[in-house]
Design an enzyme around this catalytic site. Structure first.
Site, mmCIF file in Angstrom:
data_model
loop_
_atom_site.group_PDB
_atom_site.id
_atom_site.type_symbol
_atom_site.label_atom_id
_atom_site.label_comp_id
_atom_site.label_asym_id
_atom_site.label_seq_id
_atom_site.Cartn_x
_atom_site.Cartn_y
_atom_site.Cartn_z
ATOM 1 N N GLN A 83 1.021 -1.167 0.028
ATOM 2 C CA GLN A 83 0.096 -0.029 -0.010
ATOM 3 C C GLN A 83 0.914 1.262 0.108
ATOM 4 O OE1 GLN A 83 -3.564 0.028 -0.073
ATOM 5 N NE2 GLN A 83 -3.703 -2.290 -0.251
ATOM 6 N N TYR A 86 5.930 6.428 2.876
ATOM 7 C CA TYR A 86 6.352 7.844 2.491
ATOM 8 C C TYR A 86 7.885 7.506 2.557
ATOM 9 C CZ TYR A 86 8.326 12.335 3.985
ATOM 10 O OH TYR A 86 9.190 13.477 4.050
ATOM 11 N N SER A 147 9.985 -0.487 6.207
ATOM 12 C CA SER A 147 8.888 -1.210 5.454
ATOM 13 C C SER A 147 9.464 -1.975 3.941
ATOM 14 C CB SER A 147 7.812 0.028 4.978
ATOM 15 O OG SER A 147 7.445 0.749 6.023
ATOM 16 N N ALA A 162 12.665 0.347 3.172
ATOM 17 C CA ALA A 162 12.885 1.632 3.787
ATOM 18 C C ALA A 162 13.065 1.553 5.061
ATOM 19 C CB ALA A 162 11.698 2.497 3.048
ATOM 20 N N CYS A 178 1.315 1.833 4.990
ATOM 21 C CA CYS A 178 1.121 0.415 4.448
ATOM 22 C C CYS A 178 -0.181 -0.023 4.583
ATOM 23 C CB CYS A 178 2.190 -0.517 5.311
ATOM 24 S SG CYS A 178 3.723 0.191 5.193
#
Length: 225
Positions: A83, A86, A147, A162, A178
Site C-alpha cells: 500500500q 512515505y 517497510s 526503507a 502500509c
C-alpha cells in the site's frame, strides 16, 4: 530458506553496490525498470542505496482511502506490491536488483532475507527488532521501523526496503502507513541516540545483506569494504 540458511549459490555470485546519494524517486524507479527489462543471465546483481526527497508512493493494489491528507507532498503510483508509504531525507532506502532464478530463491525467501538483514542490523545497534508473519516489515515494540515493497518481473526483483533512521516523521501522519490505520511508525534515532551516521548504516546494512544472501561484494564502494 530457513532463518539460518543461505542459498546454494553462497560465495559464487558477485554483488555490485552503488550509493546513489539523494535522488528523486521517479528517475530511480525508471532506472530500476530499465535494468530489470534489459538484464540477461550474465548481468551482476545489484544493491542500490539511496535517500529520496519527500514523496508518497502507492503500491499496485493501494487504496486511495489510505491517503488521508497528502498536502504538498507528491504521490506516485508505482508497480511495487503493498500500500502507501512515505520516503524522505533521513530514511535509508535499499533496492535489491536480483536475479531470483539464478539465486534459486523465491519472493518469500527474499522478503525473509531482507527482514533478517534489518533485524540483524538493528541488533548490532542494540535495538531489539522483529518481523511479523501477517505484515511484512520490521518492528520495534509494536512500532514499524522499516517497510518492504517488492516487484518481480522476468524472474528478477526490484523496489525494496526503507529503514527510518533520522527523519521528519510528520508525513506518516498523513497516511495509513502500509494500509494499516493507527499503525505507529518509529525511527532509529528514537530508539538509540545518537544514531550512527547514515554512511555507517549503509555499510553495515550491506554487510548483513551480503551475509544473509551469500554474496561476494565486488563493487568498488565504501559499502563493500
Amino acid at each position: 530458506m530457513t532463518a539460518a540458511a543461505r542459498p546454494a549459490h553462497s560465495g559464487a555470485e558477485p554483488l555490485a553496490v552503488t550509493d546513489l546519494g539523494i535522488r528523486p524517486y521517479e528517475p530511480v524507479w525508471a532506472e530500476m525498470r530499465t535494468l530489470t527489462d534489459s538484464r540477461d543471465a550474465h548481468t551482476p546483481d545489484q544493491l542500490w542505496l539511496v535517500e529520496h526527497p519527500p514523496v508518497f508512493t502507492q503500491g499496485q493494489a493501494g487504496k486511495p482511502e489510505h491517503l488521508l491528507l497528502p498536502g504538498d507532498i507528491p504521490v506516485v503510483q508505482t508497480d511495487r506490491g503493498g500500500q502507501v508509504t512515505y520516503h524522505g531525507p533521513g530514511q535509508l532506502v535499499a533496492y535489491p536488483l536480483l536475479d531470483l532464478r539464478r539465486l534459486g530463491i523465491g519472493v518469500r525467501d527474499l522478503v525473509t532475507a531482507l527482514e533478517q538483514t534489518l533485524v540483524a542490523l538493528l541488533d548490532e545497534y542494540g535495538v531489539e527488532a522483529y518481523a511479523r508473519a501477517d505484515a511484512p516489515g520490521v518492528y520495534v515494540e509494536g512500532d514499524k521501523i522499516a517497510s518492504l515493497g517488492l516487484r518481480v518481473r522476468r524472474g528478477c526483483s526490484f523496489h525494496g526496503l526503507a529503514l527510518n533512521v533520522a527523519m521528519d516523521m510528520e508525513p506518516f501522519g498523513r497516511i495509513n502507513p502500509c494500509g494499516y490505520q493507527g499503525l505507529n511508525m518509529t525511527q532509529l534515532i528514537d530508539r538509540m541516540s545518537p544514531a550512527p551516521p547514515l554512511s555507517q548504516i549503509k555499510a553495515d546494512l550491506t554487510r548483513h545483506f551480503v551475509q544473509k544472501l551469500g554474496y561476494s561484494c565486488t563493487m568498488p564502494s565504501p559499502a563493500c569494504e
